[in-house]
Design a protein around this motif. Structure first.
Motif, PDB file in Angstrom:
ATOM      1  N   ARG A   1      14.645  48.476 -42.187  1.00 27.66           N
ATOM      2  CA  ARG A   1      14.440  48.606 -40.742  1.00 27.66           C
ATOM      3  C   ARG A   1      12.955  48.816 -40.442  1.00 27.66           C
ATOM      4  O   ARG A   1      12.388  48.204 -39.543  1.00 27.66           O
TER       5      ARG A   1
ATOM      6  N   GLU B   1      16.009  43.343 -38.832  1.00 30.79           N
ATOM      7  CA  GLU B   1      16.938  43.844 -37.829  1.00 30.79           C
ATOM      8  C   GLU B   1      18.372  43.872 -38.359  1.00 30.79           C
ATOM      9  O   GLU B   1      18.818  42.914 -39.007  1.00 30.79           O
ATOM     10  N   PRO B   2      19.112  44.964 -38.069  1.00 30.06           N
ATOM     11  CA  PRO B   2      20.534  45.004 -38.442  1.00 30.06           C
ATOM     12  C   PRO B   2      21.294  43.846 -37.812  1.00 30.06           C
ATOM     13  O   PRO B   2      20.991  43.429 -36.683  1.00 30.06           O
ATOM     14  N   ASP B   3      22.281  43.337 -38.548  1.00 28.46           N
ATOM     15  CA  ASP B   3      23.142  42.232 -38.135  1.00 28.46           C
ATOM     16  C   ASP B   3      22.394  40.893 -38.152  1.00 28.46           C
ATOM     17  O   ASP B   3      22.893  39.914 -38.710  1.00 28.46           O
ATOM     18  N   ARG B   4      21.197  40.831 -37.581  1.00 27.06           N
ATOM     19  CA  ARG B   4      20.461  39.572 -37.594  1.00 27.06           C
ATOM     20  C   ARG B   4      19.887  39.260 -38.978  1.00 27.06           C
ATOM     21  O   ARG B   4      20.034  38.151 -39.496  1.00 27.06           O
TER      22      ARG B   4
ATOM     23  N   VAL C   1      22.750  43.115 -43.404  1.00 29.36           N
ATOM     24  CA  VAL C   1      24.084  43.690 -43.239  1.00 29.36           C
ATOM     25  C   VAL C   1      24.275  44.746 -44.323  1.00 29.36           C
ATOM     26  O   VAL C   1      23.918  44.534 -45.489  1.00 29.36           O
TER      27      VAL C   1
ATOM     28  N   ASP D   1      20.094  53.443 -36.218  1.00 27.23           N
ATOM     29  CA  ASP D   1      20.860  52.253 -35.841  1.00 27.23           C
ATOM     30  C   ASP D   1      21.077  51.330 -37.040  1.00 27.23           C
ATOM     31  O   ASP D   1      20.757  50.131 -36.994  1.00 27.23           O
TER      32      ASP D   1
ATOM     33  N   ARG E   1      23.982  50.516 -38.487  1.00 24.68           N
ATOM     34  CA  ARG E   1      25.154  49.650 -38.255  1.00 24.68           C
ATOM     35  C   ARG E   1      25.916  49.309 -39.535  1.00 24.68           C
ATOM     36  O   ARG E   1      26.129  48.124 -39.861  1.00 24.68           O
TER      37      ARG E   1
ATOM     38  N   ARG F   1      28.852  48.534 -41.884  1.00 16.35           N
ATOM     39  CA  ARG F   1      30.184  47.964 -41.707  1.00 16.35           C
ATOM     40  C   ARG F   1      31.126  48.573 -42.745  1.00 16.35           C
ATOM     41  O   ARG F   1      30.880  48.473 -43.945  1.00 16.35           O
TER      42      ARG F   1
ATOM     43  N   TRP G   1      29.348  36.598 -47.067  1.00 14.58           N
ATOM     44  CA  TRP G   1      27.976  36.495 -46.559  1.00 14.58           C
ATOM     45  C   TRP G   1      27.119  35.750 -47.579  1.00 14.58           C
ATOM     46  O   TRP G   1      27.274  35.945 -48.798  1.00 14.58           O
TER      47      TRP G   1
END
Length: 350
Positions: free
Chosen positions: A18, A23-26, A29, A89, A91, A93, A118
């Motif tokens: 980070r 960026e998380p998700d983008r 993961v 943040d 994120r 999963r 993924w």
């Protein structure tokens, strides 16, 4: 990028990713198989209070402050990790089980999971050891009429009230279990394969560096890592001294066989038991990496820093010398630095 595991090592890695602008998700993961935050800490027994935890180092960027030493460490650290994930943040999963990591086209890796697949150019493996408790095999083990359990299943001392308990293992968990169980049990017997080594004096920075260097040398050779405690010995603190004085920590050599009633040595000595508690440690949880054929003939993955020598796309954080909480923090930062170089096409230092 994919980070597998959200304990200390995984969260440290995610934090440094980070900070590096991913960026998380983008771009990243983070996958974790546990039901909630806390890593392996969430599964620790209630009697392991925060005050009994040795060497819990804060995650990068946020201190753990004002924790009640009398609270269970599972509660304290789970809350801390949960706050950390929200604050930065990350994120995570979950619950997502990573089943296999395989080669794909274009130099990518395929990460097959219970929640889909993924594709990634780099992977940080931060799966720790809690999922792979080590159960030694011993003659007659299957005939025992009592209960056998591992540290991973340890429920706390009250459950052993009035029972005859054999504890196997010379590490920190074994001694902690014995000291807790002894006031409740009818009897306790301590068994270790090798004589325990008790360490006098403070565990200062030079001792820590020397211990980590020994573990690091093993993974450089492709041997399965040992714990740092295995090379430092057990700290001779007040509780250990009292346990020795009381006879609780009176060690016997490893028995030769398990019988229906207990354990037995070849010289005829026998101890009847209701419970055998195997405090025999854990192994690295890396079976999902098997399709990549990273293991060396010695049984481990050869690692330089955090990078798998056989595949620079794979970084192992919390493996071998980075298995401590402070080591995991530093390794997370180092892994991210090397991955950035890899993705930029720059040479990665050996």
């Amino acid at each position: 990028m994919v980070v597998v595991g959200a304990g200390q090592a995984g969260l440290s890695s995610a934090y440094h990713l980070r900070r590096a602008g991913y960026e998380p998700d983008r771009d990243v993961v983070v996958l974790d198989h546990s039901p909630g935050p806390g890593g392996a800490w969430q599964f620790r027994w209630p009697s392991l209070t925060y005050g009994k935890v040795h060497g819990m180092h804060a995650l990068p960027g946020m201190e753990l402050t004002d924790a009640d030493p009398a609270r269970p460490s599972a509660d304290v650290i789970t809350e801390y990790f949960s706050t950390y994930e929200r604050t930065f943040d990350l994120r995570v999963r979950r619950p997502v089980k990573v089943q296999a990591v395989r080669e794909s086209v274009g130099g990518r890796l395929l990460v097959e999971t219970s929640a889909g697949t993924w594709a990634t150019r780099a992977l940080i493996n931060a799966t720790g050891t809690w999922d792979r408790p080590f159960w030694p095999r011993c003659s007659g083990q299957e005939t025992f009429r009592g209960r056998q359990l591992h540290t991973a299943q340890y429920p706390g001392p009250e459950e052993f009230a009035g029972q005859r308990v054999v504890v196997v293992g010379g590490g920190a968990s074994g001694t902690q279990h014995l000291l807790e169980i002894a006031p409740y049990a009818a009897s306790t017997t301590w068994v270790t394969r090798r004589p325990p080594v008790f360490r006098e004096g403070p565990f200062d920075e030079s001792v820590g560096r020397a211990a980590v260097a020994l573990v690091e040398e093993r993974v450089r050779q492709g041997l399965p890592p040992k714990s740092v405690v295995s090379v430092t010995g057990l700290p001779l603190n007040d509780a250990i001294r009292q346990g020795i004085a009381d006879g609780v920590l009176d060690r016997l050599p490893m028995f030769d066989r398990v019988t229906p009633e207990g354990v037995e040595w070849s010289d005829g000595r026998r101890v009847d038991a209701d419970v055998i508690l195997w405090a025999t440690g854990f192994r690295a949880s890396i079976d999902h990496l098997a399709p990549l054929k990273l293991r060396e003939p010695g049984g481990g993955i050869r690692v330089e820093g955090t990078r798998a020598v056989a595949d620079p796309r794979i970084h192992l954080v919390g493996y071998g010398p980075s298995a401590s909480t402070i080591g995991a923090n530093r390794a997370g930062r180092a892994a991210v630095r090397d991955i950035r170089r890899l993705l930029a096409g720059e040479p990665v230092a050996a």
